[in-house]
Design a protein around this motif. Structure first.
Motif, PDB file in Angstrom:
ATOM      1  N   ARG A 179       0.829  -1.198   0.000  1.00 43.99           N
ATOM      2  CA  ARG A 179       0.000   0.000   0.000  1.00 43.99           C
ATOM      3  C   ARG A 179       0.868   1.255   0.000  1.00 43.99           C
ATOM      4  O   ARG A 179       1.782   1.397   0.785  1.00 43.99           O
ATOM      5  CB  ARG A 179      -0.897  -0.008   1.227  1.00 43.99           C
ATOM      6  CG  ARG A 179      -1.869   1.163   1.312  1.00 43.99           C
ATOM      7  CD  ARG A 179      -2.750   1.040   2.532  1.00 43.99           C
ATOM      8  NE  ARG A 179      -3.526  -0.188   2.507  1.00 43.99           N
ATOM      9  CZ  ARG A 179      -4.319  -0.584   3.506  1.00 43.99           C
ATOM     10  NH1 ARG A 179      -4.418   0.153   4.595  1.00 43.99           N
ATOM     11  NH2 ARG A 179      -4.984  -1.714   3.407  1.00 43.99           N
ATOM     12  N   GLY A 180       0.549   2.167  -0.903  1.00 44.20           N
ATOM     13  CA  GLY A 180       1.266   3.440  -0.962  1.00 44.20           C
ATOM     14  C   GLY A 180       2.586   3.382  -1.690  1.00 44.20           C
ATOM     15  O   GLY A 180       3.301   4.367  -1.757  1.00 44.20           O
ATOM     16  N   GLY A 181       2.932   2.221  -2.260  1.00 46.05           N
ATOM     17  CA  GLY A 181       4.205   2.097  -2.950  1.00 46.05           C
ATOM     18  C   GLY A 181       4.081   2.351  -4.435  1.00 46.05           C
ATOM     19  O   GLY A 181       3.132   2.937  -4.927  1.00 46.05           O
ATOM     20  N   HIS A 182       5.083   1.887  -5.159  1.00 49.61           N
ATOM     21  CA  HIS A 182       5.150   1.992  -6.614  1.00 49.61           C
ATOM     22  C   HIS A 182       5.148   3.445  -7.081  1.00 49.61           C
ATOM     23  O   HIS A 182       4.517   3.799  -8.077  1.00 49.61           O
ATOM     24  CB  HIS A 182       4.007   1.217  -7.280  1.00 49.61           C
ATOM     25  CG  HIS A 182       4.398   0.701  -8.629  1.00 49.61           C
ATOM     26  ND1 HIS A 182       3.546   0.007  -9.439  1.00 49.61           N
ATOM     27  CD2 HIS A 182       5.562   0.802  -9.320  1.00 49.61           C
ATOM     28  CE1 HIS A 182       4.148  -0.305 -10.564  1.00 49.61           C
ATOM     29  NE2 HIS A 182       5.376   0.156 -10.512  1.00 49.61           N
ATOM     30  N   GLN A 183       5.887   4.268  -6.371  1.00 47.26           N
ATOM     31  CA  GLN A 183       6.052   5.657  -6.776  1.00 47.26           C
ATOM     32  C   GLN A 183       7.407   5.820  -7.460  1.00 47.26           C
ATOM     33  O   GLN A 183       8.371   5.137  -7.113  1.00 47.26           O
ATOM     34  CB  GLN A 183       5.971   6.586  -5.563  1.00 47.26           C
ATOM     35  CG  GLN A 183       4.633   6.512  -4.825  1.00 47.26           C
ATOM     36  CD  GLN A 183       4.609   7.383  -3.572  1.00 47.26           C
ATOM     37  OE1 GLN A 183       5.619   7.972  -3.207  1.00 47.26           O
ATOM     38  NE2 GLN A 183       3.464   7.452  -2.935  1.00 47.26           N
ATOM     39  N   PHE A 184       7.485   6.704  -8.438  1.00 51.38           N
ATOM     40  CA  PHE A 184       8.789   6.952  -9.045  1.00 51.38           C
ATOM     41  C   PHE A 184       9.664   7.721  -8.064  1.00 51.38           C
ATOM     42  O   PHE A 184       9.204   8.233  -7.043  1.00 51.38           O
ATOM     43  CB  PHE A 184       8.645   7.659 -10.393  1.00 51.38           C
ATOM     44  CG  PHE A 184       8.043   9.040 -10.341  1.00 51.38           C
ATOM     45  CD1 PHE A 184       8.808  10.140  -9.994  1.00 51.38           C
ATOM     46  CD2 PHE A 184       6.699   9.238 -10.664  1.00 51.38           C
ATOM     47  CE1 PHE A 184       8.265  11.415  -9.962  1.00 51.38           C
ATOM     48  CE2 PHE A 184       6.142  10.509 -10.648  1.00 51.38           C
ATOM     49  CZ  PHE A 184       6.932  11.597 -10.286  1.00 51.38           C
ATOM     50  N   SER A 185      10.945   7.829  -8.360  1.00 48.91           N
ATOM     51  CA  SER A 185      11.961   8.262  -7.400  1.00 48.91           C
ATOM     52  C   SER A 185      11.648   9.574  -6.689  1.00 48.91           C
ATOM     53  O   SER A 185      11.600   9.623  -5.446  1.00 48.91           O
ATOM     54  CB  SER A 185      13.309   8.363  -8.105  1.00 48.91           C
ATOM     55  OG  SER A 185      13.229   9.246  -9.220  1.00 48.91           O
ATOM     56  N   ALA A 186      11.448  10.646  -7.437  1.00 52.48           N
ATOM     57  CA  ALA A 186      11.202  11.950  -6.809  1.00 52.48           C
ATOM     58  C   ALA A 186       9.912  11.944  -6.012  1.00 52.48           C
ATOM     59  O   ALA A 186       9.821  12.567  -4.944  1.00 52.48           O
ATOM     60  CB  ALA A 186      11.165  13.046  -7.871  1.00 52.48           C
ATOM     61  N   GLU A 187       8.911  11.245  -6.510  1.00 48.64           N
ATOM     62  CA  GLU A 187       7.630  11.133  -5.806  1.00 48.64           C
ATOM     63  C   GLU A 187       7.809  10.382  -4.492  1.00 48.64           C
ATOM     64  O   GLU A 187       7.241  10.747  -3.457  1.00 48.64           O
ATOM     65  CB  GLU A 187       6.638  10.409  -6.709  1.00 48.64           C
ATOM     66  CG  GLU A 187       5.215  10.335  -6.180  1.00 48.64           C
ATOM     67  CD  GLU A 187       4.304   9.587  -7.128  1.00 48.64           C
ATOM     68  OE1 GLU A 187       3.086   9.842  -7.093  1.00 48.64           O
ATOM     69  OE2 GLU A 187       4.801   8.741  -7.908  1.00 48.64           O
ATOM     70  N   ALA A 188       8.634   9.319  -4.506  1.00 46.95           N
ATOM     71  CA  ALA A 188       8.889   8.538  -3.293  1.00 46.95           C
ATOM     72  C   ALA A 188       9.623   9.362  -2.242  1.00 46.95           C
ATOM     73  O   ALA A 188       9.332   9.281  -1.043  1.00 46.95           O
ATOM     74  CB  ALA A 188       9.690   7.283  -3.643  1.00 46.95           C
ATOM     75  N   ILE A 189      10.577  10.179  -2.687  1.00 45.93           N
ATOM     76  CA  ILE A 189      11.285  11.059  -1.752  1.00 45.93           C
ATOM     77  C   ILE A 189      10.322  12.070  -1.160  1.00 45.93           C
ATOM     78  O   ILE A 189      10.342  12.337   0.052  1.00 45.93           O
ATOM     79  CB  ILE A 189      12.460  11.754  -2.463  1.00 45.93           C
ATOM     80  CG1 ILE A 189      13.514  10.724  -2.870  1.00 45.93           C
ATOM     81  CG2 ILE A 189      13.078  12.822  -1.566  1.00 45.93           C
ATOM     82  CD1 ILE A 189      14.580  11.279  -3.794  1.00 45.93           C
ATOM     83  N   HIS A 190       9.476  12.642  -1.990  1.00 45.22           N
ATOM     84  CA  HIS A 190       8.467  13.598  -1.527  1.00 45.22           C
ATOM     85  C   HIS A 190       7.602  12.973  -0.437  1.00 45.22           C
ATOM     86  O   HIS A 190       7.344  13.586   0.609  1.00 45.22           O
ATOM     87  CB  HIS A 190       7.607  14.037  -2.711  1.00 45.22           C
ATOM     88  CG  HIS A 190       6.607  15.105  -2.392  1.00 45.22           C
ATOM     89  ND1 HIS A 190       5.394  14.823  -1.787  1.00 45.22           N
ATOM     90  CD2 HIS A 190       6.636  16.452  -2.577  1.00 45.22           C
ATOM     91  CE1 HIS A 190       4.720  15.941  -1.630  1.00 45.22           C
ATOM     92  NE2 HIS A 190       5.452  16.950  -2.097  1.00 45.22           N
ATOM     93  N   SER A 191       7.172  11.728  -0.640  1.00 47.87           N
ATOM     94  CA  SER A 191       6.327  11.044   0.339  1.00 47.87           C
ATOM     95  C   SER A 191       7.087  10.753   1.625  1.00 47.87           C
ATOM     96  O   SER A 191       6.566  10.922   2.729  1.00 47.87           O
ATOM     97  CB  SER A 191       5.782   9.742  -0.251  1.00 47.87           C
ATOM     98  OG  SER A 191       4.932   9.991  -1.344  1.00 47.87           O
ATOM     99  N   ALA A 192       8.340  10.324   1.499  1.00 47.63           N
ATOM    100  CA  ALA A 192       9.131   9.982   2.678  1.00 47.63           C
ATOM    101  C   ALA A 192       9.407  11.196   3.554  1.00 47.63           C
ATOM    102  O   ALA A 192       9.560  11.074   4.776  1.00 47.63           O
ATOM    103  CB  ALA A 192      10.447   9.334   2.250  1.00 47.63           C
ATOM    104  N   LEU A 193       9.467  12.380   2.956  1.00 48.49           N
ATOM    105  CA  LEU A 193       9.783  13.596   3.709  1.00 48.49           C
ATOM    106  C   LEU A 193       8.546  14.325   4.216  1.00 48.49           C
ATOM    107  O   LEU A 193       8.661  15.360   4.868  1.00 48.49           O
ATOM    108  CB  LEU A 193      10.613  14.547   2.837  1.00 48.49           C
ATOM    109  CG  LEU A 193      12.009  14.047   2.463  1.00 48.49           C
ATOM    110  CD1 LEU A 193      12.718  15.047   1.564  1.00 48.49           C
ATOM    111  CD2 LEU A 193      12.839  13.763   3.706  1.00 48.49           C
TER     112      LEU A 193
END
Length: 512
Positions: A326-340
């Motif tokens: 759940r909430g995965g499969h994001q491209f790189s910049a999008e994943a960083i945005h979510s993590a921060l």
């Protein structure tokens, strides 16, 4: 591949040579699935033939300025369009040292030996140029590789690499092959091999690393080179268990970051810092180029994050990037945005990071050894020339531009101040303006300028010659929004929706 020996400055890369069977493929640099339709149009075949040629050159050691990981990935993604004969050629390129045929010298010339312990099976040959220097060296490599597994999987909590089943004869243990790679200009390779049955973006893999890292060839302590190579390559194997089709800049940057986490004494990854945003703040963070080193130098971004929020922040990025859950499969910049998101947000964090790069000795634990980000403009303001005209600066996505203002000798009284006025892009494009005041007798102060919805902002800071050394203004474009799959070359192989918005800036020295 971790790096090429023949390059003037060694470059990191990963041999993402995926399973040899044609069919559904993964799109490198996309972060989203891409089904290969099996078409054999002239253009598709031409691309495949070009990829085959490039991969051949890489393994022959004649393409030192080409990123081997992307060369092999392009081959894998396009090989469905090859003729049957050329496809067999491609399969040979992706072979293990114990596989046949192998057209490019990867196959062992004598019968291989194997030793398994813990989570690792190590393979080697007792004679020929591929032989390690001694059985003691083999045992040291096996122990070291198990230490890498323990550190990355158990201590840092990453998923274990996908099992290869009975491949390699180790009952699912992770296979590592010792091979003479120096003549090909390589330190090591990570090869993604076979898709899982449940998710076509998760791959099993194996490693090749040099058989001895001979000091006369690699010009460093052999075990130290082996440690950082293993830490980097094994993290690629881990990444393939999250999403083998994730953006390659994220793969390389975080794998280079992992080197320093496993062996902090090496500092081998510092050699890439001249290509990082420490030296090239105006180059986007998610830059990946064949023959370039930005994707390796920008490990420093993840060092910045991990020093402030703990090592788990990088694992959080990969959790968001994963092709499952759940909430995965994001491209790189999008994943960083979510993590921060829970750490103040991407715009604030990236702004502080970009500003911190102007004085790395204060921003990083080992920053005294790092280069400092330069400035696009430096001005000295005096009584006779107390202001700059409105000047416009375009800032590329996930990048920054620095301006420096120094008080002139005649701005001696304590009442002198500097007013910064900004007319920037709209808030929706994620702009930030950060002001760093370096003082003479007090600690430096940093502030983020409040920008209106329309991007306008104003701030006043001390600017006396007696108390202020320099004021550094950092203009930031922290946008992580992209139009994907445009062959743009950045995150999700796309084009930024805020590629280079403009900041109009005016500086005025005045006396209260």
């Amino acid at each position: 591949m971790r790096r090429t020996v023949a390059a003037v400055v060694v470059a990191l890369s990963t041999a993402l040579s995926l399973s040899a069977s044609p069919g559904t493929a993964l799109a490198g640099s996309t972060g989203t699935p891409n089904a290969v339709d099996g078409s054999t149009t002239t253009s598709a075949r031409a691309l495949a033939v070009r990829a085959l040629h490039t991969a051949t050159q890489v393994l022959a050691g004649r393409a030192t300025r080409t990123d081997p990981s992307m060369a092999l990935l392009r081959l894998r993604l396009t090989m469905h369009a090859l003729t049957p004969a050329d496809r067999r050629h491609a399969v040979a390129i992706l072979a293990r040292p114990t596989d046949h045929p192998d057209l490019y010298g990867q196959t062992y010339r004598v019968k291989a030996k194997k030793k398994c312990a813990g989570h690792i099976c190590i393979h080697w040959v007792p004679t020929s140029r591929d032989a390690p220097p001694s059985r003691t060296w083999v045992d040291k490599q096996l122990t070291m590789l198990n230490n890498v597994w323990t550190f990355e999987v158990k201590k840092l909590g990453y998923r274990r690499p996908v099992s290869d089943g009975t491949r390699g004869g180790g009952s699912g243990k992770f296979d590592v092959y010792l091979k003479e790679l120096y003549h090909q200009g390589l330190y090591g390779l990570t090869v993604a091999e076979q898709r899982t049955s449940s998710n076509n973006r998760l791959y099993s893999s194996y490693l090749l690393i040099d058989n001895d890292f001979k000091r006369s060839q690699f010009h460093a302590d052999p075990m130290q080179v082996a440690r950082v190579t293993a830490a980097h390559e094994f993290f690629h194997a881990t990444q393939y268990g999250y999403d083998a089709g994730e953006d390659p800049w994220l793969m390389e940057s975080t794998a280079t970051w992992m080197e320093d986490q496993f062996d902090d004494s090496s500092n081998d990854n510092r050699q890439y810092l001249p290509w990082s945003q420490l030296r090239k703040p105006g180059t986007p963070l998610d830059t990946f180029t064949n023959g370039g080193f930005e994707q390796y130098g920008n490990w420093v971004f993840f060092e910045y994050l991990s020093e402030r929020y703990g090592r788990r922040i990088v694992r959080s990025v990969w959790k968001h990037a994963a092709a499952f859950g759940r909430g995965g499969h994001q491209f790189s910049a999008e994943a960083i945005h979510s993590a921060l998101h829970s750490h103040g947000g991407m715009t604030t964090v990236f702004g502080r990071y970009a500003s911190g790069n102007t004085v790395p000795r204060r921003a990083y634990a080992e920053g005294k050894a790092y280069p400092a980000a330069g400035s696009a403009r430096q001005v000295t303001l005096t009584r006779a020339s107390p202001r700059t005209p409105w000047t416009t600066y375009a800032v590329r996505h996930l990048a920054s531009v620095n301006l420096r203002a120094t008080p002139g000798a005649d701005l001696s009284g304590p009442r002198w101040r500097l007013r910064l006025t900004v007319d920037g892009p709209q808030r929706a494009t994620s702009p930030a303006v950060v002001v760093l005041v370096t003082r003479k007798h007090h600690p430096a102060t940093r502030m983020i300028v409040h920008l209106t919805k329309q991007g306008r902002g104003k701030v006043s800071v001390p600017f006396s010659r007696a108390g202020t050394r320099v004021v550094t203004v950092t203009l930031v474009n922290a946008s992580t929004t992209f139009t994907c799959h445009t062959n743009g070359g950045y995150s999700c192989n796309g084009t930024s929706k805020a590629p280079h918005p403009s900041f109009a800036v005016k500086l005025v020295a005045y006396k209260r």
